[in-house]
Design an enzyme around this catalytic site. Structure first.
Site, PDB file in Angstrom:
ATOM      1  N   ASP A  28      31.559 -47.912  62.110  1.00 59.92           N
ATOM      2  CA  ASP A  28      32.890 -48.436  61.753  1.00 59.92           C
ATOM      3  C   ASP A  28      33.288 -49.739  62.450  1.00 59.92           C
ATOM      4  O   ASP A  28      34.445 -49.906  62.867  1.00 59.92           O
ATOM      5  CB  ASP A  28      33.964 -47.376  62.036  1.00 59.92           C
ATOM      6  N   LYS A  54      32.986 -43.874  54.260  1.00 61.42           N
ATOM      7  CA  LYS A  54      33.357 -42.503  54.587  1.00 61.42           C
ATOM      8  C   LYS A  54      34.861 -42.408  54.789  1.00 61.42           C
ATOM      9  O   LYS A  54      35.536 -43.410  55.034  1.00 61.42           O
ATOM     10  CB  LYS A  54      32.619 -42.013  55.837  1.00 61.42           C
ATOM     11  N   CYS A  90      35.669 -41.251  66.043  1.00 63.29           N
ATOM     12  CA  CYS A  90      34.458 -41.208  65.221  1.00 63.29           C
ATOM     13  C   CYS A  90      33.184 -41.117  66.061  1.00 63.29           C
ATOM     14  O   CYS A  90      32.247 -40.396  65.701  1.00 63.29           O
ATOM     15  CB  CYS A  90      34.403 -42.417  64.297  1.00 63.29           C
TER      16      CYS A  90
END
Length: 294
Positions: free
Chosen positions: A117, A178, A211
């Site tokens: 990310d 995602k 995450c």
């Protein structure tokens, strides 16, 4: 075409599909559950099946032994090398009493990099984002030099943008969107299954306490050794980052640095790629405010 013939064909397809599955009784500790695996499944598939059934009940930091019930001997025996499931059987996963110390050795042949990310919209919010971009780019460059597969996630890219332009994703094995915080999704597990002998995951990106943390915990739950690159991961809050890294280290995850990872992967001055890796790390990684918050 009649409904009867359609139903008949559907039943034949189902029968063909089920004929490729073999019934197996999976036993762990005092528990036993019937399930099935594809014909010809080997040890790696069977271990993953045990983990999917029993999950957190299995301590992946212990040495685990797979056994099959032998009618000849009337008891469970260790699986022979090269064992595959060819018929209905009873399997047992046995944790040995001795804990395995996580040594943290890295080899290009058994390692994959996870970049999590690193997206444009996070730039103003994440502490020292410019520094972790710089270090992340070093890691991606090292992965290309050493032929290490790279898996890249993007959290809700429609709203948060794509991976920042500074991160060169050339040659990445998988770049995927995602919404779940963890990177461990079916497409990622499928990608990992395509890499023979993968054992270690080098993980970096944002955010450390969300995450990165959830990905790391999912990976060790599936039996992987996880290395989090401290100088290539950050959060909006340094307190969140600090406590996440402490928690992960206590869980058996290795908290390391980019230079340590790259030099561990070449391991020897005589490695044919050593000079190229040395050129990456000639200038030290940024000593940002991350340093005092590990």
């Amino acid at each position: 075409m009649s409904r009867t013939s359609v139903d008949s064909r559907s039943m034949m397809a189902d029968a063909h599909s089920s004929s490729n599955l073999v019934p197996v009784l999976f036993s762990f500790s005092e528990l036993s559950r019937p399930s099935s695996v594809p014909l010809g499944s080997g040890s790696e598939v069977l271990i993953q099946k045990f983990l999917s059934i029993y999950g957190h009940q299995i301590d992946v930091h212990r040495k685990l032994v797979l056994q099959c019930f032998s009618e000849e001997w009337g008891q469970y025996v260790d699986l022979p090398k090269g064992f595959t499931v060819t018929e209905r059987c009873r399997l047992r996963l046995v944790p040995l009493q001795m804990h395995i110390t996580t040594l943290g050795n890295l080899s290009p042949a058994s390692t994959v990099f996870f970049c999590c990310d690193m997206q444009e919209r996070f730039r103003p919010a994440i502490k020292y984002f410019g520094d972790i971009i710089s270090v992340g780019q070093r890691l991606l460059q090292g992965a290309r030099i050493l032929g290490i597969p790279v898996v890249v996630s993007e959290q809700y890219p429609k709203g948060l943008g794509s991976t920042v332009q500074e991160m060169d994703l050339t040659g990445a094995k998988l770049v995927f969107p995602k919404t779940k915080f963890s990177m461990v999704l079916p497409e990622v597990e499928a990608a990992l299954a395509e890499i023979p002998g993968v054992r270690s995951v080098v993980l970096f990106g944002v955010e450390t306490h969300v995450c990165i943390q959830q990905t790391a915990l999912d990976l060790i739950g599936r039996g992987f050794e996880v290395h989090i690159v401290a100088d290539a991961t950050s959060s909006r809050s340094m307190m969140d980052r600090m406590f996440a890294l402490e928690r992960l280290a206590r869980a058996g995850i290795i908290v390391t640095t980019s230079e340590s990872v790259l030099l561990q992967l070449v391991a020897d001055k005589e490695h044919p790629k050593f000079k190229e890796i040395q050129n990456i790390i000639k200038a030290s990684a940024p000593e940002s405010g991350l340093l005092s918050k590990v």
